[in-house]
Design an enzyme around this catalytic site. Sequence first.
Site, PDB file in Angstrom:
ATOM      1  N   CYS A 215      12.759 101.765  35.830  1.00 17.90           N
ATOM      2  CA  CYS A 215      13.930 100.803  36.146  1.00 17.90           C
ATOM      3  C   CYS A 215      14.511 101.275  37.100  1.00 17.90           C
ATOM      4  O   CYS A 215      15.324 102.262  36.944  1.00 17.90           O
ATOM      5  CB  CYS A 215      14.475 100.533  34.556  1.00 17.90           C
ATOM      6  SG  CYS A 215      16.002  99.624  34.798  1.00 17.90           S
TER       7      CYS A 215
ATOM      8  N   CYS B 122      17.785  93.589  39.310  1.00 18.05           N
ATOM      9  CA  CYS B 122      16.603  94.306  39.230  1.00 18.05           C
ATOM     10  C   CYS B 122      16.160  95.224  40.361  1.00 18.05           C
ATOM     11  O   CYS B 122      15.981  94.508  41.312  1.00 18.05           O
ATOM     12  CB  CYS B 122      15.402  93.494  38.836  1.00 18.05           C
ATOM     13  SG  CYS B 122      14.039  94.384  38.549  1.00 18.05           S
TER      14      CYS B 122
HETATM   15  N1  LIG Z   1      16.016  94.599  31.787  1.00 17.32           N
HETATM   16  C1  LIG Z   1      17.217  94.507  32.725  1.00 17.32           C
HETATM   17  C2  LIG Z   1      16.727  94.171  34.182  1.00 17.32           C
HETATM   18  C3  LIG Z   1      15.612  94.902  34.895  1.00 17.32           C
HETATM   19  C4  LIG Z   1      15.935  96.290  35.368  1.00 17.32           C
HETATM   20  C5  LIG Z   1      14.790  96.266  36.324  1.00 17.32           C
HETATM   21  N2  LIG Z   1      13.554  96.681  35.886  1.00 17.32           N
HETATM   22  C6  LIG Z   1      15.287  97.292  37.557  1.00 17.32           C
HETATM   23  O1  LIG Z   1      14.337  97.841  38.175  1.00 17.32           O
HETATM   24  O2  LIG Z   1      16.441  97.572  37.872  1.00 17.32           O
HETATM   25  C7  LIG Z   1      18.266  93.880  32.197  1.00 17.32           C
HETATM   26  O3  LIG Z   1      18.203  92.832  31.490  1.00 17.32           O
HETATM   27  O4  LIG Z   1      19.419  94.120  32.635  1.00 17.32           O
END
Ligand SMILES: N[C@@H](CCC[C@H](N)C(=O)O)C(=O)O
Length: 294
Positions: free
Chosen positions: A224, A76
């Site tokens: 993200c 993340c």
């Molecule tokens: N939901 C994702 C992980 C989260 C990613 C995050 N918000 C970021 O900033 O990279 C997963 O389950 O892979």
Amino acid sequence: MASTAPFAKMNGIGNEIIVADMRGRADRVAPAAALALNADAATKFDQIMAIHDARTSGTAFFIDILNSDGTGAQACGNGMRCVVQALAAETGQKTFAFETVAGILNAEEHADGLISVDMGKPHFGWQDIPLAEEFRDTRMIELQVGPIDAPVLHSPSVVSMGNPHAIFWVDRDVWSYELDRFGPLLENHPIFPERANITIARVTSTETMVIRTWERGAGLTKACGTAACAAAVAAARTRRTGRSVSLVTPGGGSLHVEWRGDDHVILTGAAEWEFSGSFDPATGVWARVTESAA
Ligand SMILES: N[C@@H](CCC[C@H](N)C(=O)O)C(=O)O
């Protein structure tokens, strides 16, 4: 309330993050606690970044990452910046080495307050992402949604940034696509045995793009970080952009991604503290820490 742990509600350009301080404890944040925190409007989040004592020499902390549906995530990027800002504020230290499920990550807070995280190397092999069947060329795989003869989204690039990503390239405004409808279908498509984060990306120049992401385990988010990395790498790999790209995210913030010559992907952006509290890592029952007047 049972033995509580401190937390900070933060965000990484709108990606809602809870940084939980689990140092000195043997327990983990339970999925039930994640679900309870996410059900409360005040603590609703996209990821919990739980800081644990180091497990590996040469690293400062182990970071356990949970999505808002209680599932684990390997990586993340926005959350890592929040962790760095919280630890830098506490210790005055500016550089950190962390261990995550996806490997060891180095990070640095700059003098202007922006934070860079070395997100490691991208992986392109179909088994690494993973996909359920062999695709020799993951720059574009056969996958589409919408009518067979007029698909709405099709032929994504797929990348692992430690976690699985599919990037659908579009020419129109990213807001004109029903990502809330297509996101869950694509996240859970049988081609992705571990599900996937789904991004639509519009390249606006060789150095800029606009993205929207449906996150695995969290749904639509304002940003993200790993999706920004995956989109930037996939864009460079398909010759849509160069290797240094700024990305505008749904919250209106921007992230910078550089895919360095040594194959490492560097994510740079801001992080913001909102409020602090304490919570029960087993149940998610929490209380706000009231600031004392100076
Ligand atoms: N939901 C994702 C992980 C989260 C990613 C995050 N918000 C970021 O900033 O990279 C997963 O389950 O892979």
